[in-house]
Design an enzyme around this catalytic site. Structure first.
Site, PDB file in Angstrom:
ATOM      1  N   CYS A 264       0.793  -1.238   0.000  1.00 16.42           N
ATOM      2  CA  CYS A 264       0.000   0.000   0.000  1.00 16.42           C
ATOM      3  C   CYS A 264       0.821   1.282   0.000  1.00 16.42           C
ATOM      4  CB  CYS A 264      -0.941  -0.009   1.199  1.00 16.42           C
ATOM      5  SG  CYS A 264      -1.941  -1.489   1.235  1.00 16.42           S
TER       6      CYS A 264
HETATM    7  C1  UGA Z   1      -1.493   0.423   5.496  1.00 15.75           C
HETATM    8  C2  UGA Z   1      -2.309   1.396   6.357  1.00 15.75           C
HETATM    9  O1  UGA Z   1      -1.780   1.430   7.679  1.00 15.75           O
HETATM   10  C3  UGA Z   1      -3.793   0.994   6.399  1.00 15.75           C
HETATM   11  O2  UGA Z   1      -4.539   1.968   7.113  1.00 15.75           O
HETATM   12  C4  UGA Z   1      -4.323   0.892   4.953  1.00 15.75           C
HETATM   13  O3  UGA Z   1      -5.675   0.465   4.917  1.00 15.75           O
HETATM   14  C5  UGA Z   1      -3.485  -0.103   4.173  1.00 15.75           C
HETATM   15  O4  UGA Z   1      -2.097   0.337   4.193  1.00 15.75           O
HETATM   16  C6  UGA Z   1      -4.008  -0.171   2.765  1.00 15.75           C
HETATM   17  O5  UGA Z   1      -3.947   0.834   2.058  1.00 15.75           O
HETATM   18  O6  UGA Z   1      -4.593  -1.201   2.397  1.00 15.75           O
HETATM   19  P1  UGA Z   1      -0.446  -2.015   5.868  1.00 15.75           P
HETATM   20  O7  UGA Z   1       0.354  -1.708   4.638  1.00 15.75           O
HETATM   21  O8  UGA Z   1      -1.176  -3.292   5.960  1.00 15.75           O
HETATM   22  O9  UGA Z   1      -1.528  -0.855   6.140  1.00 15.75           O
HETATM   23  O10 UGA Z   1       0.553  -2.010   7.120  1.00 15.75           O
HETATM   24  P2  UGA Z   1       1.096  -0.909   8.147  1.00 15.75           P
HETATM   25  O11 UGA Z   1       0.927  -1.430   9.505  1.00 15.75           O
HETATM   26  O12 UGA Z   1       0.600   0.433   7.860  1.00 15.75           O
HETATM   27  O13 UGA Z   1       2.682  -0.954   7.829  1.00 15.75           O
HETATM   28  C7  UGA Z   1       3.191  -0.576   6.565  1.00 15.75           C
HETATM   29  C8  UGA Z   1       4.709  -0.501   6.642  1.00 15.75           C
HETATM   30  O14 UGA Z   1       5.135   0.596   7.448  1.00 15.75           O
HETATM   31  C9  UGA Z   1       5.379  -1.746   7.257  1.00 15.75           C
HETATM   32  O15 UGA Z   1       6.505  -2.093   6.497  1.00 15.75           O
HETATM   33  C10 UGA Z   1       5.786  -1.293   8.647  1.00 15.75           C
HETATM   34  O16 UGA Z   1       6.919  -1.968   9.132  1.00 15.75           O
HETATM   35  C11 UGA Z   1       6.101   0.174   8.396  1.00 15.75           C
HETATM   36  N1  UGA Z   1       5.964   1.017   9.607  1.00 15.75           N
HETATM   37  C12 UGA Z   1       4.747   1.167  10.214  1.00 15.75           C
HETATM   38  C13 UGA Z   1       7.085   1.660  10.117  1.00 15.75           C
HETATM   39  O17 UGA Z   1       8.202   1.540   9.565  1.00 15.75           O
HETATM   40  N2  UGA Z   1       6.948   2.458  11.227  1.00 15.75           N
HETATM   41  C14 UGA Z   1       5.753   2.627  11.849  1.00 15.75           C
HETATM   42  O18 UGA Z   1       5.693   3.362  12.851  1.00 15.75           O
HETATM   43  C15 UGA Z   1       4.618   1.964  11.321  1.00 15.75           C
END
Ligand code: UGA
Length: 421
Positions: A264
């Site tokens: 995403c």
């Molecule tokens: C993301 C959004 O958080 C959701 O709200 C959205 O619905 C989704 O995309 C989508 O568009 O379908 P997702 O990709 O499943 O969700 O996962 P996240 O938990 O957001 O993490 C994404 C990436 O960011 C991961 O690689 C995670 O490690 C990284 N991340 C997350 C960080 O590096 N730091 C953080 O503080 C949070």
């Protein structure tokens, strides 16, 4: 209500299972018979905690089908949940949306009941008005928002916690252009008891992109400040604890380290950049968000090189999934890290509790360990994904470069480098 869900990927399977749990009759429509068979057997077609249980528990409310046209005839609402993968220029590939819109349109032509079509797939602002509605109207010979309902209803689910997120979301966003559709969608979501924001279709499409772009920006910002913290002997986790206590800012999505992956954030930010360009706007912040993110894997290798030349050494990788509790490796930071290691002449030994099968297709020639323990026997260990089980490994005597802050590694490793702390 009777609901068709088109697409059995991550959005479709979670959304459909959750609607079934709310007591609705759900028909999953897909082309992949194996996935449909799994759903019918009460098994999740994707790795997502809680989804198996939900599909099993609600089997009586769930059907599967391959004939979209016939399914539309048997239901009141159709959710478009097909993929919109990125094209080379960053824009979204709408070919699956096009195919299903045409089929739905044809089916609507002979439909006697009022039917509502809702887009849940992530599509750029204007896609419903400029692309989906014209296709539906042309194929059906009917008028949107008069003869049939049309809506955009973006999802905000996170992989790994998607079921929980569905039922306890911060908000539901509904884009509509007529009162009847508004009432149908608001009634559907009212049992969740969460704030519902109803707006125009174009605005709701933009809310999805603005939300993901903001979260990605927050992470890249944390990484930029985090890199500065690292160079200044400051722990960025303490900094963002202090920063996040400001209620205007909030502490979530400030975990600095290796950067964001997944299907995403990278895709949506790049699509928004392409969209901005098509409007004659240069989105300076969004470019930097991607650049900062792409630079973090290189920084990790530089930290390793401070202690060991990777050439000829075995480097262990803990975690391949783009985040814990998923087998998804799309845009995982493990991919650029391993490429850089191989370019530097290292041998690579990897372990992930769920994502090894997917990763093997991409990197068939690296060594796949049976456990985290085996990876720890390498000359140095890089932590890529914060799986819970990595919190119980014994890091004593090890050289560890940590991209995700595993506290036990921080306490125990003989040589430890956190990326931003
Ligand atoms: C993301 C959004 O958080 C959701 O709200 C959205 O619905 C989704 O995309 C989508 O568009 O379908 P997702 O990709 O499943 O969700 O996962 P996240 O938990 O957001 O993490 C994404 C990436 O960011 C991961 O690689 C995670 O490690 C990284 N991340 C997350 C960080 O590096 N730091 C953080 O503080 C949070």
């Amino acid at each position: 209500m009777h609901i068709s869900i088109i697409g059995t990927g991550y959005i479709g399977s979670v959304t459909g299972a959750c609607f079934a749990d709310m007591g609705h009759h759900v028909i999953f429509v897909g082309r992949d018979q194996k996935k449909l068979d799994l759903i019918r057997a009460g098994k999740s077609p994707i790795f997502e905690p809680g989804l198996d249980q939900l599909l099993t528990k609600n089997r009586k409310n769930i059907e599967t089908a391959t004939d979209l046209s016939e399914t539309v005839q048997r239901t009141d609402l159709t959710f478009i949940c097909v993929g919109t993968p990125p094209k080379k220029d960053g824009s979204s590939d709408l070919s699956q949306v096009e195919v299903v819109s045409k089929t739905i349109g044809k089916s609507l032509g002979s439909h006697t009941k009022y039917h509502t079509i809702i887009t849940k797939s992530t599509v750029l602002p204007g896609t419903a008005e400029d692309f989906i509605i014209p296709l539906l109207e042309k194929e059906s010979g009917k008028k949107a928002s008069v003869d049939f309902g049309i809506s955009s209803n973006p999802e905000f689910l996170k992989e790994g916690t998607a079921v929980e997120d569905f039922f306890h979301t911060d908000r539901v966003v509904i884009g509509v252009q007529d009162q009847r559709t508004r009432e149908i969608l608001e009634t559907l979501y009212s049992p969740l008891n969460v704030p519902i924001f109803t707006t125009t279709i174009r605005t709701s499409e933009m809310i999805k992109f603005a939300s993901n772009a903001f979260l990605a920006t927050k992470i890249s910002f944390a990484n930029e400040i985090g890199n500065l913290c690292k160079a200044s002997g400051i722990d960025s986790y303490d900094v963002f604890t202090g920063v996040g206590l400001d209620t205007r800012i909030n502490p979530k999505f400030f975990r600095s380290g290796l950067g964001f992956g997944g299907s995403c954030f990278p895709k949506d930010v790049n699509a928004l950049i392409a969209h901005a360009r098509s409007k004659g706007i240069d989105p300076i912040i969004l470019h930097s968000v991607i650049e900062t993110n792409e630079d973090q894997p290189r920084r990790m290798i530089d930290l390793l090189k401070k202690h060991l030349d990777p050439k000829g050494h075995t480097i262990g990788i803990l975690g391949l999934a783009f985040k814990p509790d998923t087998d998804d490796i799309r845009e995982s930071r493990a991919i650029p890290v391993i490429r850089l290691l191989l370019q530097a002449g290292a041998k690579v030994s990897v372990y992930d509790p769920e994502a090894m099968g997917n990763f093997r297709e991409l990197f068939p020639d690296i060594s796949y360990a049976v456990s985290g323990l085996e990876v720890l026997a390498s000359d140095a260990v890089l932590i890529i994904t914060e799986w819970k089980e990595f919190e119980s490994l014994d890091y004593h005597g090890k050289l560890v470069i940590d991209g995700r802050r595993i506290e036990k590694a921080l306490r125990e490793a003989a040589v430890y480098e956190g990326m931003c702390w």
